[in-house]
Design an enzyme around this catalytic site. Structure first.
Site, PDB file in Angstrom:
ATOM      1  N   GLN A 183      77.968 -27.575  47.934  1.00 47.95           N
ATOM      2  CA  GLN A 183      77.186 -27.792  49.157  1.00 47.95           C
ATOM      3  C   GLN A 183      77.399 -29.213  49.684  1.00 47.95           C
ATOM      4  O   GLN A 183      77.562 -29.424  50.891  1.00 47.95           O
ATOM      5  CB  GLN A 183      75.692 -27.542  48.840  1.00 47.95           C
ATOM      6  CG  GLN A 183      74.787 -27.558  50.035  1.00 47.95           C
ATOM      7  CD  GLN A 183      74.954 -26.322  50.923  1.00 47.95           C
ATOM      8  OE1 GLN A 183      75.593 -25.349  50.546  1.00 47.95           O
ATOM      9  NE2 GLN A 183      74.401 -26.393  52.116  1.00 47.95           N
TER      10      GLN A 183
ATOM     11  N   ALA B 122      87.842  -8.160  20.233  1.00 50.60           N
ATOM     12  CA  ALA B 122      87.745  -6.914  21.004  1.00 50.60           C
ATOM     13  C   ALA B 122      86.499  -6.130  20.627  1.00 50.60           C
ATOM     14  O   ALA B 122      86.500  -5.338  19.682  1.00 50.60           O
ATOM     15  CB  ALA B 122      89.007  -6.078  20.792  1.00 50.60           C
TER      16      ALA B 122
ATOM     17  N   GLU C  64      79.619 -13.206  26.055  1.00 52.67           N
ATOM     18  CA  GLU C  64      79.017 -13.657  24.783  1.00 52.67           C
ATOM     19  C   GLU C  64      77.484 -13.651  24.867  1.00 52.67           C
ATOM     20  O   GLU C  64      76.817 -14.562  24.392  1.00 52.67           O
ATOM     21  CB  GLU C  64      79.577 -15.018  24.377  1.00 52.67           C
ATOM     22  CG  GLU C  64      81.067 -14.913  24.065  1.00 52.67           C
ATOM     23  CD  GLU C  64      81.688 -16.189  23.572  1.00 52.67           C
ATOM     24  OE1 GLU C  64      81.079 -16.859  22.728  1.00 52.67           O
ATOM     25  OE2 GLU C  64      82.795 -16.502  24.034  1.00 52.67           O
TER      26      GLU C  64
HETATM   27  C1  LIG Z   1      85.764 -13.246  31.967  1.00 54.28           C
HETATM   28  C2  LIG Z   1      85.259 -12.338  30.880  1.00 54.28           C
HETATM   29  C3  LIG Z   1      85.826 -12.408  29.612  1.00 54.28           C
HETATM   30  C4  LIG Z   1      85.395 -11.525  28.607  1.00 54.28           C
HETATM   31  N1  LIG Z   1      86.006 -11.581  27.366  1.00 54.28           N
HETATM   32  C5  LIG Z   1      85.623 -10.698  26.408  1.00 54.28           C
HETATM   33  C6  LIG Z   1      86.276 -10.687  25.133  1.00 54.28           C
HETATM   34  O1  LIG Z   1      87.185 -11.491  24.872  1.00 54.28           O
HETATM   35  N2  LIG Z   1      85.901  -9.763  24.227  1.00 54.28           N
HETATM   36  C7  LIG Z   1      84.917  -8.856  24.480  1.00 54.28           C
HETATM   37  O2  LIG Z   1      84.630  -8.040  23.603  1.00 54.28           O
HETATM   38  N3  LIG Z   1      84.264  -8.846  25.671  1.00 54.28           N
HETATM   39  C8  LIG Z   1      84.602  -9.746  26.631  1.00 54.28           C
HETATM   40  N4  LIG Z   1      83.968  -9.743  27.855  1.00 54.28           N
HETATM   41  C9  LIG Z   1      82.949  -8.750  28.111  1.00 54.28           C
HETATM   42  C10 LIG Z   1      81.550  -9.325  28.074  1.00 54.28           C
HETATM   43  O3  LIG Z   1      81.189  -9.657  26.758  1.00 54.28           O
HETATM   44  C11 LIG Z   1      80.626  -8.310  28.731  1.00 54.28           C
HETATM   45  O4  LIG Z   1      80.927  -8.311  30.132  1.00 54.28           O
HETATM   46  C12 LIG Z   1      79.156  -8.634  28.505  1.00 54.28           C
HETATM   47  O5  LIG Z   1      78.809  -8.419  27.151  1.00 54.28           O
HETATM   48  C13 LIG Z   1      78.249  -7.766  29.392  1.00 54.28           C
HETATM   49  O6  LIG Z   1      78.587  -6.438  29.211  1.00 54.28           O
HETATM   50  P1  LIG Z   1      78.856  -5.504  30.497  1.00 54.28           P
HETATM   51  O7  LIG Z   1      79.843  -6.178  31.366  1.00 54.28           O
HETATM   52  O8  LIG Z   1      79.198  -4.165  29.981  1.00 54.28           O
HETATM   53  O9  LIG Z   1      77.496  -5.469  31.232  1.00 54.28           O
HETATM   54  P2  LIG Z   1      76.199  -4.603  30.817  1.00 54.28           P
HETATM   55  O10 LIG Z   1      75.985  -4.655  29.359  1.00 54.28           O
HETATM   56  O11 LIG Z   1      76.325  -3.284  31.462  1.00 54.28           O
HETATM   57  O12 LIG Z   1      75.066  -5.442  31.501  1.00 54.28           O
HETATM   58  C14 LIG Z   1      75.036  -5.602  32.933  1.00 54.28           C
HETATM   59  C15 LIG Z   1      73.987  -6.619  33.257  1.00 54.28           C
HETATM   60  O13 LIG Z   1      72.725  -6.095  32.858  1.00 54.28           O
HETATM   61  C16 LIG Z   1      71.880  -7.154  32.464  1.00 54.28           C
HETATM   62  N5  LIG Z   1      71.426  -6.927  31.091  1.00 54.28           N
HETATM   63  C17 LIG Z   1      72.164  -6.661  30.005  1.00 54.28           C
HETATM   64  N6  LIG Z   1      71.408  -6.536  28.909  1.00 54.28           N
HETATM   65  C18 LIG Z   1      70.143  -6.719  29.302  1.00 54.28           C
HETATM   66  C19 LIG Z   1      68.888  -6.707  28.643  1.00 54.28           C
HETATM   67  N7  LIG Z   1      68.808  -6.496  27.322  1.00 54.28           N
HETATM   68  N8  LIG Z   1      67.774  -6.930  29.380  1.00 54.28           N
HETATM   69  C20 LIG Z   1      67.849  -7.137  30.729  1.00 54.28           C
HETATM   70  N9  LIG Z   1      69.004  -7.155  31.395  1.00 54.28           N
HETATM   71  C21 LIG Z   1      70.142  -6.955  30.707  1.00 54.28           C
HETATM   72  C22 LIG Z   1      72.705  -8.454  32.568  1.00 54.28           C
HETATM   73  O14 LIG Z   1      72.452  -9.087  33.802  1.00 54.28           O
HETATM   74  C23 LIG Z   1      74.118  -7.947  32.518  1.00 54.28           C
HETATM   75  O15 LIG Z   1      75.018  -8.853  33.148  1.00 54.28           O
HETATM   76  C24 LIG Z   1      84.364 -10.622  28.863  1.00 54.28           C
HETATM   77  C25 LIG Z   1      83.765 -10.587  30.138  1.00 54.28           C
HETATM   78  C26 LIG Z   1      84.199 -11.432  31.134  1.00 54.28           C
HETATM   79  C27 LIG Z   1      83.538 -11.368  32.477  1.00 54.28           C
END
Ligand SMILES: Cc1cc2nc3c(=O)[nH]c(=O)nc-3n(C[C@H](O)[C@H](O)[C@H](O)COP(=O)(O)OP(=O)(O)OC[C@H]3O[C@@H](n4cnc5c(N)ncnc54)[C@H](O)[C@@H]3O)c2cc1C
Length: 382
Positions: A335, A124, A362
């Protein structure tokens, strides 16, 4: 059957080939999707545990999990079932901080239960306000006598709702940003911990938002020292990052096999789709993507196992390439299937949904690029 010729590469040992054989026999007996992901995941964890596979996910004394074994397991499981791969992988990620940084007592308390499938683990870290930017975690943990008291919220937590414990990262304030975080084992029955919301995603997995409302846990729930949480989280993610690439590789291999099988049977005029040179060029490109991913995953896993080198760049390359390549391979397979490719119940449609999140969690692809580029620039500056 998946191409397993890579197991003859010098990265692997006889024990890895034995593991792959055992997994293939086990996967052949996997039961089909019954629609209830919670009960399926519980069953999968119990079955993976009784078959002995979950022992691979945890440290054996001071010995870290063998990343090549984890990669082989994830690839084989993902080839057969996204949910089986998920159930396996989360036991490792959720308990990884205990394996890498736990005391003898913490390891004794949790790891045998994780390895036997008697306890379901969760990791988490993500919060509604911060995902990629983990240094910004706001959930707090304050010392109160002999206890810690946690307040905050976590979201997108895999195994949320079915886990027996949540490896939770919280701000303890030893320093600014990443220097002020700590890691805790929070058992599901800790007072104040609740599932605020179950989250549905395109490839169904147990996932939830959690609320920590003055969750009280004892002092010995702290992993490592106060302030070490960010390093613990990043090292745990680094250990398992290569294996996300391995899971993507399993999905991609399956998509390629499905595409070959479909194209070989589907009539196109007087020939089959597979006789068509455009299809053949597509299959060649897909195979190239699969093999390049396999090489990068094997290299990064081997580097991690032999130790002694900083493998962050190789791990990031493996995750980045294998997940992005798998997306392209699966899209090409969809496709090639035409309308059947987007029909529910057809394997490539399921793979199309399964692969998407791997490019986000991750460490999103953009974050992996950042890791690779920073490492290159650091090396150049030396
Ligand atoms: C199916 C699923 C399972 C998950 N399981 C877990 C879990 O078990 N434990 C847990 O803690 N989290 C979990 N997560 C959360 C996951 O780790 C986060 O979704 C991920 O770290 C991205 O964070 P965010 O969704 O807040 O996107 P944000 O951090 O807001 O980022 C949005 C987008 O911005 C872009 N971005 C981000 N950083 C940068 C950068 N430095 N430079 C340029 N672009 C960037 C990327 O395209 C990113 O997708 C899970 C997510 C999913 C979808």
């Amino acid at each position: 059957m998946a191409d397993r010729s890579f197991l003859a590469w010098p990265f692997f040992e006889p024990r890895h080939r034995e593991l792959a054989d055992k997994l293939e026999r086990w996967c052949a007996k996997l039961s089909e999707d019954n629609g209830d992901v919670d009960s399926q995941c519980r069953t999968l964890v119990a079955e993976l545990g009784s078959a002995g596979f979950l022992k691979l996910c945890v440290a054996d004394g001071d010995r870290r999990p063998d990343v090549r074994s984890l990669a082989i397991a994830r690839e084989a499981l993902a080839y057969r079932s996204g949910l089986a791969d998920f159930a396996f992988a989360m036991q490792g990620l959720g308990s990884g901080a205990i394996s890498l940084f736990g005391t003898i007592e913490q390891k004794r308390q949790w790891l045998p239960k994780v390895a036997s499938g008697k306890a379901i683990a969760a990791f988490a870290m993500t919060e509604p306000g911060c995902g990629s930017d983990a240094a910004n975690i706001q959930t707090s943990a304050m010392r109160d006598g002999d206890d810690w008291v946690l307040v905050g919220e976590k979201t997108l937590i895999s195994n949320g709702g079915i886990a027996d414990f949540y490896l939770t990262f919280a701000r303890t304030g030893e320093g600014e940003g990443s220097r002020g975080l700590s890691a805790f084992v929070v058992p599901v029955d800790a007072p104040g911990l609740s599932v605020a919301e179950r989250i549905e995603v395109i490839a169904p997995h147990p996932l939830a938002r959690l609320t920590y409302d003055k969750v009280r846990i004892p002092a010995d729930a702290l992993i490592g020292a106060p302030g070490e949480g960010f390093r613990i989280g990043m090292e745990t993610l680094n250990l398992f990052r290569v294996t996300v690439g391995a899971a993507a590789l399993g999905f991609a291999r399956r998509a390629l096999d499905e595409a070959i099988a479909f194209a070989s049977k589907r009539r196109l005029g007087t020939e089959t789709l597979a006789d068509n040179p455009v299809t053949q060029a597509k299959l060649a490109d897909m195979a190239l993507l699969v093999d390049s991913s396999a090489l990068l995953v094997a290299r990064a896993a081997w580097q991690q196992d032999i130790g002694g080198t900083d493998n962050r760049r190789a791990a990031a390359m493996a995750k980045l390439h294998a997940t992005e390549a798998a997306q392209r391979v699966i899209d090409a397979a969809v496709q090639m299937h035409g309308g059947a490719g987007v029909t529910r119940g057809v394997k490539v449609e399921e793979l199309y949904r399964e692969i998407r999140a791997l490019r986000i969690y991750e460490g999103a692809s953009e974050v992996q690029r950042q890791i690779i580029a920073r490492d290159l620039l650091k090396e150049h500056a030396r």
